[in-house]
Design a protein around this motif. Structure first.
Motif, PDB file in Angstrom:
ATOM      1  N   LEU A  62      18.891 -11.347  22.936  1.00 37.66           N
ATOM      2  CA  LEU A  62      18.545 -10.677  22.892  1.00 37.66           C
ATOM      3  C   LEU A  62      17.894 -10.489  21.456  1.00 37.66           C
ATOM      4  N   ARG A  66      13.449 -10.441  21.577  1.00 36.81           N
ATOM      5  CA  ARG A  66      12.995  -9.309  20.921  1.00 36.81           C
ATOM      6  C   ARG A  66      11.314 -10.073  20.345  1.00 36.81           C
ATOM      7  N   HIS A 162      23.419  -2.360  26.034  1.00 38.45           N
ATOM      8  CA  HIS A 162      22.851  -3.438  25.747  1.00 38.45           C
ATOM      9  C   HIS A 162      22.418  -4.675  26.663  1.00 38.45           C
ATOM     10  N   SER A 165      20.038  -4.305  28.951  1.00 44.86           N
ATOM     11  CA  SER A 165      18.484  -4.732  28.059  1.00 44.86           C
ATOM     12  C   SER A 165      18.771  -6.226  28.906  1.00 44.86           C
ATOM     13  N   GLU A 168      18.082  -7.731  31.995  1.00 45.52           N
ATOM     14  CA  GLU A 168      16.044  -7.183  32.901  1.00 45.52           C
ATOM     15  C   GLU A 168      15.352  -8.466  31.862  1.00 45.52           C
TER      16      GLU A 168
END
Length: 337
Positions: A62, A66, A162, A165, A168
């Motif tokens: 993650l 980001r 999460h 996310s 994706e």
């Protein structure tokens, strides 16, 4: 459900079966080669270490998405894929010779990540990982692993979200973290990516007629083509859907563990070692998969592991009872009492 959706579901079931049967076929070879990762497979803390590693890796991925480190994650997963493929190939050919097809898997993923390349690599990874963990996790650690990850999956999809996310983020990397389920013979993952690129306007944003503003996803299951993860999308509008490789691997760990550590008598099945607990764990996980697919084709994201792991655990316990194994022994607690 339309005929192509039936074909899609059959394809998913086939991929799961190949992973599970592949893991069972690899278990004896892995055990004979000394690939067991721990000294005491019955130690329940083995599960805690692996669970902590999963949570940590999720956080790393993650953070990478980001801070635009996507390609680093892609290279990492491709490397892991080649490494696990080496374990699989080394079960049938010499370790040195196995390096050649293993490297070929990595090169193919980097050079031409079409859906069938990703699925083939995913099956190799899945069978290898399930076999390795199956011989390293005794019955209690395997059951704890599946139970915790089912809960974690549900929380991360329906609660914190999460995992949506994360799903994706990996969708555009074309890596075998997900299995691609085409719904038409003409489907091309690379062609779809090219079309999406062409739909980007001059200002870098999507054009007005772009119908895929987002993807709906779950740890286990990812649906392609939904503009909003909270709204269902018609299956007729999609050419493919996706299901996380972990959904195939984690239940298969219990299948391999049951075949390795359960005291149940073996069944007379060619090429693989299997007993009633392992067989019914397979049946239970596939039953959970069918329920999951019935939800997925309605266009909503769902956590896969509660159904898949729950089915595998339930099937394993029923198989143990059928085989005459006391439940206290089936859950791996006999040695602690």
């Amino acid at each position: 459900m339309f005929p192509r959706e039936y074909r899609g579901v059959a394809f998913v079931v086939g991929l799961f079966l190949v992973v599970q049967l592949g893991a069972l076929a690899l278990v004896p070879e892995f055990a004979a080669s000394g690939y067991q990762a721990v000294e005491n497979p019955d130690n329940p803390t083995n599960s805690l270490v692996y669970i902590a590693a999963i949570v940590a890796m999720t956080g790393v991925m993650l953070a990478a998405f980001r801070y635009d480190l996507d390609q680093g994650i892609r290279l990492l997963i491709v490397g892991v894929s080649a490494w696990l493929s080496w374990y699989v190939f080394s079960a049938v050919i010499s370790p040195l010779a196995a390096a050649v097809p293993a490297v070929a898997v990595g090169v193919a993923l980097l050079a031409y990540p079409e859906w069938y390349v990703i699925d083939a690599a995913g099956v190799l990874m899945g069978a290898g990982a399930a076999g390795l963990f199956g011989i390293s996790f005794g019955l209690l650690p395997a059951l704890l692993l599946l139970a915790f990850l089912a809960i974690y999956d549900a929380i991360s999809v329906y609660g914190t979200e999460h995992m949506l996310s994360l799903a994706e983020g990996v969708m555009d990397l074309n890596i075998p973290v997900v299995l691609v389920i085409p719904l038409s013979l003409s489907y091309s993952l690379l062609g779809e990516a090219s079309e999406e690129s062409d739909d980007v306007g001059d200002d870098g944003g999507p054009t007005e007629d772009d119908g895929s503003a987002g993807e709906s996803a779950a740890d286990g299951t990812v649906d392609d083509g939904a503009a909003d993860v909270s709204e269902p999308t018609d299956i007729e509008d999609r050419d493919a859907f996706f299901i996380g490789l972990g959904d195939a691997v984690i239940p298969a760990v219990l299948v391999a563990s049951a075949a390795t550590f359960s005291p149940a008598a073996g069944l007379d099945v060619p090429l693989i070692g299997i007993n009633a607990p392992a067989l019914l764990a397979m049946v239970g996980s596939l039953a959970g998969l069918l329920v999951l697919m019935s939800w997925v084709i309605k266009g909503r994201p769902h956590a896969g592991l509660p159904l898949l792991n729950g089915g595998a655990i339930g099937g394993y316990l029923i198989g143990s009872v059928v085989a005459g194994v006391p439940l206290i022994e089936a859950v791996g607690l006999a040695g602690f009492l």
